[in-house]
Design a protein around this motif. Structure first.
Motif, PDB file in Angstrom:
ATOM      1  N   THR A  91     -31.314  88.947 -35.189  1.00 36.77           N
ATOM      2  CA  THR A  91     -31.933  87.871 -35.965  1.00 36.77           C
ATOM      3  C   THR A  91     -33.121  88.387 -36.761  1.00 36.77           C
ATOM      4  OG1 THR A  91     -31.264  86.248 -34.300  1.00 36.77           O
ATOM      5  CG2 THR A  91     -33.026  85.612 -35.799  1.00 36.77           C
TER       6      THR A  91
ATOM      7  N   THR B  90     -35.299  70.717 -42.868  1.00 38.37           N
ATOM      8  CA  THR B  90     -33.964  70.746 -42.256  1.00 38.37           C
ATOM      9  C   THR B  90     -33.591  69.429 -41.607  1.00 38.37           C
ATOM     10  OG1 THR B  90     -34.876  71.590 -40.172  1.00 38.37           O
ATOM     11  CG2 THR B  90     -34.139  73.217 -41.801  1.00 38.37           C
TER      12      THR B  90
ATOM     13  N   HIS C   6     -30.328  81.378 -26.748  1.00 42.36           N
ATOM     14  CA  HIS C   6     -30.869  82.486 -27.538  1.00 42.36           C
ATOM     15  C   HIS C   6     -32.395  82.468 -27.587  1.00 42.36           C
ATOM     16  CE1 HIS C   6     -26.906  83.646 -28.655  1.00 42.36           C
ATOM     17  NE2 HIS C   6     -26.680  82.623 -29.464  1.00 42.36           N
TER      18      HIS C   6
ATOM     19  N   ALA D 258     -34.703  68.427 -38.800  1.00 40.06           N
ATOM     20  CA  ALA D 258     -34.759  68.580 -37.344  1.00 40.06           C
ATOM     21  C   ALA D 258     -36.001  67.885 -36.796  1.00 40.06           C
ATOM     22  CB  ALA D 258     -34.773  70.057 -36.974  1.00 40.06           C
TER      23      ALA D 258
ATOM     24  N   ARG E 277     -29.357  77.742 -32.815  1.00 39.92           N
ATOM     25  CA  ARG E 277     -28.351  76.730 -32.554  1.00 39.92           C
ATOM     26  C   ARG E 277     -28.266  76.329 -31.083  1.00 39.92           C
ATOM     27  NH1 ARG E 277     -26.825  73.895 -36.978  1.00 39.92           N
ATOM     28  NH2 ARG E 277     -26.321  75.254 -38.736  1.00 39.92           N
ATOM     29  N   THR E 278     -28.688  77.214 -30.195  1.00 42.41           N
ATOM     30  CA  THR E 278     -28.568  76.950 -28.770  1.00 42.41           C
ATOM     31  C   THR E 278     -29.762  77.531 -28.033  1.00 42.41           C
ATOM     32  OG1 THR E 278     -27.308  77.513 -26.773  1.00 42.41           O
ATOM     33  CG2 THR E 278     -27.099  78.994 -28.632  1.00 42.41           C
TER      34      THR E 278
ATOM     35  N   GLU F 183     -31.575  76.606 -39.266  1.00 47.82           N
ATOM     36  CA  GLU F 183     -30.223  76.334 -39.766  1.00 47.82           C
ATOM     37  C   GLU F 183     -29.194  77.357 -39.287  1.00 47.82           C
ATOM     38  OE1 GLU F 183     -28.972  73.830 -41.345  1.00 47.82           O
ATOM     39  OE2 GLU F 183     -30.822  72.734 -41.728  1.00 47.82           O
ATOM     40  N   ALA F 184     -29.607  78.604 -39.150  1.00 48.97           N
ATOM     41  CA  ALA F 184     -28.613  79.656 -38.911  1.00 48.97           C
ATOM     42  C   ALA F 184     -28.658  80.275 -37.524  1.00 48.97           C
ATOM     43  CB  ALA F 184     -28.778  80.759 -39.956  1.00 48.97           C
TER      44      ALA F 184
END
Length: 416
Positions: free
Chosen positions: A151, A258, A198, A260, A194-195, A190-191
């Motif tokens: 990342t 975003t 990580h 969020a 996600r979970t 965004e990329a």
């Protein structure tokens, strides 16, 4: 603004040299302005004159006095940074020649003009690579996972591209921290975030932002305060906090862009999966990145790497014995003492250059970012814990630097 008094022969030339020297020292004083006054006054005496300074981090009132008593007062302004350490390195032998009487004011002025007008030692793409390597070397400190490294490779490339672009577009530089943190926040959410497996999004963002996080400036400001330089320390501290808040605001803007929730800014580390050899090698990557990103002559890579490993080893060993704060303090004492002693020899690099990579291993600006963003996410206890840790560790570094410099004995000025 200059005084209107008549000048003696040679005063113009001496005042011009010392003005330019002061400006160069101000422009490279992001890690502290403690040596500027000593360097300028010592240089003035070596050239047969005298000088005094009233100093703040981005400006100085310089008074130059010639042998016949005539004087000139000049206001010098600069932008404190640490991005052209090749100039700091080149300045040291020039000042040594002036101090030993091997050069006069005319030749010193010509040599100083050559340093001021020199191009960076590496092309723009090397600086871009350097910023990426700098971030990759730092990444395992956030989360020792392969996902963090992958990342960071993407995010740091984006951040480095923006940083290099700002070098060519000066208007962009004024909003660069805000822009970089906003873009990195959007891309991360965004990329990559996600979970939770990580790790938290801030932990994924921070390595790419580390080049812009003012942890070193915070420590330098606190060290100036600890040494009794209240004006420069207080102004630098306010400037550092403002830069930190810009980065924090950019992260929040990315969250809002975003759609969020700020609750997404949780601070949970993923389970480690990096082998020990990768952690060991990360400091080589980090040091190589520091050399390229901050325009340090490549011949200094190996001594700087040695100082990085010494600093990390001392901090790790003492932390196991007496805790993180004690380990950071002792590591700061050792690093500053060794760098101060090594820098005394005229043929060796200046203390600032010797200190910087090892100093980055101790820097704590990321704790401020973590604390602010975690608070914004609604995780009050964790956020205040990070901010309290920031205050504790930055003080330990600052006091350790003052103690280390004291133990090593008096220095000879920032440029020497």
């Amino acid at each position: 603004m200059e005084s209107s008094r008549a000048v003696a022969p040679g005063l113009d030339e001496l005042a011009d040299l010392l003005t330019r020297l002061t400006r160069l020292l101000l422009n490279t004083s992001g890690e502290g302005a403690e040596g500027i006054e000593e360097t300028v006054t010592t240089t003035a005496r070596a050239l047969g004159g005298d000088a005094s300074l009233l100093l703040v981090p981005d400006a100085a009132t310089l008074t130059v006095t010639a042998a016949d008593g005539t004087a000139r007062t000049v206001t010098v302004r600069g932008v404190p940074e640490v991005f052209r350490l090749d100039q700091v390195t080149a300045l040291k032998p020039l000042l040594a020649d002036v101090g030993s009487g091997r050069t006069d004011v005319t030749r010193a002025g010509i040599a100083l003009a050559r340093i001021e007008g020199s191009s960076p030692p590496y092309p723009w793409w090397a600086k871009l690579i350097g910023i990426v390597l700098f971030a990759l070397g730092f990444a395992p400190l956030m989360q020792p996972t392969w996902y963090e490294i992958a990342t960071t490779a993407v995010l740091a490339t984006i951040a480095a591209t923006l940083a290099v672009t700002a070098d060519r577009v000066p208007r962009l530089a004024a909003v660069l921290p805000l822009l970089v943190s906003t873009v990195i926040s959007v891309v991360t959410i965004e990329a990559f975030a996600r979970t939770p497996t990580h790790g938290g999004p801030v932990l994924l963002m921070l390595p790419a932002l580390f080049y812009f996080v003012p942890g070193d400036y915070l420590s330098a400001a606190t060290a100036e305060l600890a040494a009794g330089r209240m004006t420069t320390g207080a102004i630098r501290l306010v400037s550092s906090v403002f830069l930190l808040v810009q980065l924090y605001l950019g992260v929040l803007l990315g969250v809002y862009a975003t759609g969020a929730s700020t609750r997404a800014l949780f601070d949970i580390a993923a389970e480690a999966d990096l082998p020990r050899w990768a952690l060991f090698l990360s400091w080589i990557v980090f040091t190589a990145g520091t050399v390229l990103a901050f325009a340090i002559p490549y011949r200094l890579f190996w001594p700087l790497l040695a100082l990085v490993y010494v600093t990390v080893a001392v901090q790790s060993l003492v932390t196991k014995l007496i805790g993180e704060t004690g380990g950071t303090f002792v590591a700061a004492v050792v690093l500053t003492s060794v760098a101060t002693i090594l820098a005394r020899a005229p043929h060796r690099p200046p203390r600032l250059v010797l200190l910087l990579p090892g100093f980055f291993t101790l820097t704590v600006g990321s704790l401020g970012m973590r604390g602010l963003t975690t608070l914004a996410g609604g995780y009050v206890i964790e956020g205040f814990r990070d901010l309290l840790k920031l205050v504790t560790i930055v003080t330990a570094i600052a006091v350790g630097m003052v103690v280390g410099a004291t133990l090593a004995g008096p220095g000879r000025g920032e440029g020497e």
